[in-house]
Design a protein around this motif. Structure first.
Motif, PDB file in Angstrom:
ATOM      1  N   VAL A   3       0.850  -1.191   0.000  1.00  0.00           N
ATOM      2  CA  VAL A   3       0.000   0.000   0.000  1.00  0.00           C
ATOM      3  C   VAL A   3       0.882   1.236   0.000  1.00  0.00           C
ATOM      4  O   VAL A   3       1.775   1.376   0.850  1.00  0.00           O
ATOM      5  CB  VAL A   3      -0.926   0.012   1.233  1.00  0.00           C
ATOM      6  N   VAL A  33      -8.510   6.649  -2.236  1.00  0.00           N
ATOM      7  CA  VAL A  33      -7.517   5.655  -2.638  1.00  0.00           C
ATOM      8  C   VAL A  33      -6.276   5.814  -1.760  1.00  0.00           C
ATOM      9  O   VAL A  33      -6.079   6.847  -1.115  1.00  0.00           O
ATOM     10  CB  VAL A  33      -7.112   5.813  -4.120  1.00  0.00           C
ATOM     11  N   ALA A  34      -5.457   4.790  -1.760  1.00  0.00           N
ATOM     12  CA  ALA A  34      -4.176   4.877  -1.064  1.00  0.00           C
ATOM     13  C   ALA A  34      -3.203   5.718  -1.888  1.00  0.00           C
ATOM     14  O   ALA A  34      -3.224   5.691  -3.110  1.00  0.00           O
ATOM     15  CB  ALA A  34      -3.599   3.478  -0.854  1.00  0.00           C
ATOM     16  N   ASP A 276      -4.415   6.130  -7.674  1.00  0.00           N
ATOM     17  CA  ASP A 276      -3.544   5.213  -6.950  1.00  0.00           C
ATOM     18  C   ASP A 276      -2.230   5.074  -7.712  1.00  0.00           C
ATOM     19  O   ASP A 276      -2.215   4.631  -8.866  1.00  0.00           O
ATOM     20  CB  ASP A 276      -4.227   3.848  -6.818  1.00  0.00           C
ATOM     21  N   ARG A 278      -0.001   2.994  -7.753  1.00  0.00           N
ATOM     22  CA  ARG A 278       0.322   1.631  -8.189  1.00  0.00           C
ATOM     23  C   ARG A 278      -0.227   1.346  -9.590  1.00  0.00           C
ATOM     24  O   ARG A 278       0.260   0.438 -10.269  1.00  0.00           O
ATOM     25  CB  ARG A 278      -0.232   0.608  -7.189  1.00  0.00           C
TER      26      ARG A 278
END
Length: 316
Positions: A3, A33-34, A276, A278
């Protein structure tokens, strides 16, 4: 997948500068969102702060940035979607009064007026919050040395029928606005901040627009939203929804094209979707903009600070 951490300290151009822009929150969309929080930016001219939008997490990011709420001079709301205003009233409700360098003088809050169908504008939003939090406000006004909260939030509903409109002017900054396309809203806004130390433009949420190009003409910094359509296509969004996103937001390649046409010396991507980190790396965002723009590209992360006249030295 790990995360991504929440930003808690400033990054970027950290030296002293008379004009700074802090990307407090850089996420697109209402869903948390993270790794990024809701959209908000601070334009800091000397010791005075001008805020653009107040998405979720703004109160916390404002505190983490080291800014004092007593220095907040004005707030400029691009439009009344929740991811841009949900922390607007909490700035005042939680940061009001002399304790902890809070708000004690009136703050001008500029934003769109009511929608033609009757949905409230910026004044109605603030009035509703004042009423809804009435018990809390009354207790604090009775039990502590605070000025009346209702007198500290000075709303101004904007009408921008066409062209560029002067919104705010004081001894530090001149702010103008243009309407930008963000359907189905009747009015969404972009802003241009002119100071003796540089010019900063904000696109707000918008499809690619000549109005943003006008606001960003010869700007030292353009803060522009970006939404990568390929990500949402791969998620399986319907053609109708993809068309809606394309009509309301700007692909990163088009941000580059617009920044080049406007002559902006640096472009910072904020209100990015996917938010995010990612899902799309900084390198991937930059690759989408670079073929169309030769200046410095900053992929926005929360608490990124930029000194516009100090960021002209070359590409990212």
């Amino acid at each position: 997948m790990t995360v991504p951490p929440d930003a808690v300290t400033l990054r970027g151009d950290l030296g002293p500068a008379p004009l700074r822009v802090i990307l407090l929150g850089t996420a697109a969309g209402p869903y948390p969102v993270a790794g990024r929080q809701g959209c908000a930016s601070a334009v800091v001219v000397g010791d005075r702060v001008y805020l653009v939008d107040a998405g979720y997490g703004t109160v916390r990011k404002y505190a983490q940035s080291g800014l004092a709420l007593r220095d907040l001079a004005a707030v400029f709301v691009t439009h009344l979607h929740s991811d841009h205003v949900v922390d607007l009233f909490p700035l005042f409700l939680l940061g009001w009064g002399p304790a902890n360098a809070g708000v004690v003088a009136p703050v001008d809050v500029y934003g769109p007026g009511p929608e033609p169908g009757g949905a409230a504008g910026i004044s109605g939003l603030v009035a509703g919050c004042l009423s809804g939090f009435g018990q809390d406000i009354a207790v604090r006004e009775r039990t502590s040395a605070r000025p009346p909260l209702a007198k500290l939030v000075r709303t101004h509903e904007l009408a921008v029928p066409g062209g560029e409109v002067l919104v705010h002017e004081d001894d530090r900054v001149r702010v103008t606005a243009r309407a930008v396309p963000h359907p189905p809203l009747h009015l969404a806004l972009g802003f241009r901040f002119e100071t003796e130390h540089g010019v900063v433009a904000f696109s707000g949420d918008t499809a690619r627009s000549d109005a943003v190009g006008e606001l960003a003409a010869d700007a030292d910094l353009l803060v522009h939203e970006a939404m990568e359509p390929g990500f949402y296509r791969e998620l399986g969004y319907s053609g109708q929804l993809l068309d809606f996103l394309a009509a309301s937001h700007t692909a990163p390649a088009d941000v580059g094209r617009l920044a080049t046409a406007a002559g902006a010396r640096c472009v910072a991507l904020s209100h990015v979707g996917p938010a995010d980190p990612r899902h799309l790396s900084d390198e991937a965002w930059t690759r989408r903009v670079r073929p169309h723009y030769s200046g410095r590209i900053v992929v926005g992360h929360d608490l990124t600070q930029l000194a516009p006249r100090a960021v002209q030295g070359g590409p990212s």
